[in-house]
Design a protein around this motif. Structure first.
Motif, PDB file in Angstrom:
ATOM      1  N   ALA A  60       0.810  -1.219   0.000  1.00 37.88           N
ATOM      2  CA  ALA A  60       0.000   0.000   0.000  1.00 37.88           C
ATOM      3  C   ALA A  60       0.844   1.270   0.000  1.00 37.88           C
ATOM      4  CB  ALA A  60      -0.943   0.006   1.207  1.00 37.88           C
ATOM      5  N   THR A  61       1.943   1.279   0.756  1.00 36.30           N
ATOM      6  CA  THR A  61       2.685   2.527   0.969  1.00 36.30           C
ATOM      7  C   THR A  61       4.103   2.519   0.417  1.00 36.30           C
ATOM      8  OG1 THR A  61       3.622   1.836   3.102  1.00 36.30           O
ATOM      9  CG2 THR A  61       1.420   2.868   3.144  1.00 36.30           C
ATOM     10  N   GLY A  62       4.648   1.335   0.142  1.00 33.36           N
ATOM     11  CA  GLY A  62       6.040   1.235  -0.282  1.00 33.36           C
ATOM     12  C   GLY A  62       7.007   1.206   0.885  1.00 33.36           C
ATOM     13  N   LEU A  63       6.487   1.305   2.115  1.00 31.52           N
ATOM     14  CA  LEU A  63       7.331   1.371   3.301  1.00 31.52           C
ATOM     15  C   LEU A  63       7.702  -0.008   3.830  1.00 31.52           C
ATOM     16  CD1 LEU A  63       5.531   4.223   5.257  1.00 31.52           C
ATOM     17  CD2 LEU A  63       7.915   4.290   4.468  1.00 31.52           C
ATOM     18  N   THR A  64       8.982  -0.201   4.086  1.00 33.09           N
ATOM     19  CA  THR A  64       9.454  -1.329   4.882  1.00 33.09           C
ATOM     20  C   THR A  64       9.533  -0.816   6.305  1.00 33.09           C
ATOM     21  OG1 THR A  64      10.742  -2.176   3.020  1.00 33.09           O
ATOM     22  CG2 THR A  64      11.333  -2.967   5.222  1.00 33.09           C
ATOM     23  N   LEU A  65       8.768  -1.389   7.201  1.00 31.22           N
ATOM     24  CA  LEU A  65       8.691  -0.855   8.564  1.00 31.22           C
ATOM     25  C   LEU A  65       9.991  -1.092   9.325  1.00 31.22           C
ATOM     26  CD1 LEU A  65       5.070  -1.977   9.476  1.00 31.22           C
ATOM     27  CD2 LEU A  65       5.848   0.320   8.849  1.00 31.22           C
ATOM     28  N   GLN A  74      12.079   5.294   4.770  1.00 35.46           N
ATOM     29  CA  GLN A  74      11.352   6.230   3.906  1.00 35.46           C
ATOM     30  C   GLN A  74      11.102   5.587   2.561  1.00 35.46           C
ATOM     31  OE1 GLN A  74      12.582  10.229   4.249  1.00 35.46           O
ATOM     32  NE2 GLN A  74      11.467  10.934   2.442  1.00 35.46           N
ATOM     33  N   ALA A  75       9.950   5.910   1.987  1.00 34.68           N
ATOM     34  CA  ALA A  75       9.602   5.473   0.635  1.00 34.68           C
ATOM     35  C   ALA A  75       8.843   6.615  -0.020  1.00 34.68           C
ATOM     36  CB  ALA A  75       8.753   4.203   0.666  1.00 34.68           C
ATOM     37  N   THR A  99      -3.697  11.078   0.811  1.00 41.32           N
ATOM     38  CA  THR A  99      -3.172   9.930   0.061  1.00 41.32           C
ATOM     39  C   THR A  99      -2.702   8.837   1.006  1.00 41.32           C
ATOM     40  OG1 THR A  99      -2.475  11.364  -1.750  1.00 41.32           O
ATOM     41  CG2 THR A  99      -1.434   9.196  -1.620  1.00 41.32           C
ATOM     42  N   LEU A 100      -1.944   9.224   2.037  1.00 46.17           N
ATOM     43  CA  LEU A 100      -1.459   8.218   2.985  1.00 46.17           C
ATOM     44  C   LEU A 100      -2.618   7.581   3.742  1.00 46.17           C
ATOM     45  CD1 LEU A 100       0.781   6.671   4.370  1.00 46.17           C
ATOM     46  CD2 LEU A 100       1.193   8.641   5.853  1.00 46.17           C
ATOM     47  N   SER A 107      -4.753  -0.904   2.960  1.00 47.25           N
ATOM     48  CA  SER A 107      -3.930  -1.992   3.491  1.00 47.25           C
ATOM     49  C   SER A 107      -4.711  -2.864   4.468  1.00 47.25           C
ATOM     50  CB  SER A 107      -2.679  -1.430   4.185  1.00 47.25           C
ATOM     51  OG  SER A 107      -3.005  -0.905   5.465  1.00 47.25           O
ATOM     52  N   GLY A 108      -5.836  -2.330   4.992  1.00 49.87           N
ATOM     53  CA  GLY A 108      -6.670  -3.101   5.909  1.00 49.87           C
ATOM     54  C   GLY A 108      -6.105  -3.227   7.306  1.00 49.87           C
ATOM     55  N   GLN A 109      -5.146  -2.367   7.668  1.00 45.62           N
ATOM     56  CA  GLN A 109      -4.503  -2.472   8.969  1.00 45.62           C
ATOM     57  C   GLN A 109      -5.119  -1.497   9.971  1.00 45.62           C
ATOM     58  OE1 GLN A 109      -2.578  -5.092   9.065  1.00 45.62           O
ATOM     59  NE2 GLN A 109      -2.997  -5.191   6.857  1.00 45.62           N
TER      60      GLN A 109
END
Length: 195
Positions: A60-65, A74-75, A99-100, A107-109
């Motif tokens: 959904a965001t491109g982020l690796t947590l 950052q993504a 957008t975020l 993402s359903g989170q």
């Protein structure tokens, strides 16, 4: 539901710092203090060992947590800050907030917007570390607290997150109820360097 969230984000917002205090920051000579509180800020909860969770957030965001204390990833326009083993702050500029929010919903989170409850101040200048040391016990050596890390600490006895962008550039995240106090403290502490 997404339409309601988007509409609420378009409502007129009132900044946390009174105009008279904002104007005082413009008088600083060697330091720059700015209010960045309208950045989008979200709390995300989940289990980092659950690949369905991490994959959904990444898709959904491109982020690796980030997985450890202090880590920031950052993504594109989005940034993730580690808060605790199952909680992260997701940050974006004001124009990317809707957008975020939509991407997090997709993402359903489990997440929550804290944009209006958490303030962000940006402090920059050669004396910024010396100023922060007046009210904070962190070790600011670049080995202990390198650029692009974010640490939770206390500044002037108030709980904050300090995100170090470079040697002398910091974002200070603080709850809105303490924002005017911290802003005033920073202005007062900066007087020594205002020459």
């Amino acid at each position: 539901m997404l339409n309601i969230a988007s509409k609420s984000m378009q409502a007129q917002r009132i900044g946390p710092i009174p105009t008279r205090l904002l104007q005082q920051s413009s008088n600083l000579k060697t330091l720059k203090l700015s209010d960045q509180s309208f950045r989008g800020k979200f709390i995300l909860w989940g289990n980092p060992e659950d690949s369905h969770f991490t994959d959904a957030v990444f898709t959904a965001t491109g982020l690796t947590l980030p997985q450890q204390s202090g880590e920031v990833t950052q993504a594109g326009a989005f940034r993730a800050i580690w808060a605790n083993p199952q909680r992260w702050y997701l940050i974006c500029e004001e124009q990317e907030e809707a957008t975020l929010a939509n991407k997090l919903a997709q993402s359903g989170q489990v997440y929550m917007s804290v944009t209006d409850g958490q303030c962000c101040f940006h402090l920059q200048g050669q004396a910024s570390v010396d100023l922060l040391k007046k009210g904070c016990s962190l070790n600011f050596s670049e080995t202990t607290f390198p650029p692009e890390q974010c640490l939770q600490t206390r500044l002037a006895i108030t709980k904050v997150f300090l995100h170090r962008h470079s040697v002398d550039s910091f974002d200070i995240y603080v709850e809105r109820s303490y924002s005017e106090y911290i802003w005033s403290w920073l202005l007062d502490a900066a007087k020594e360097y205002n020459h």
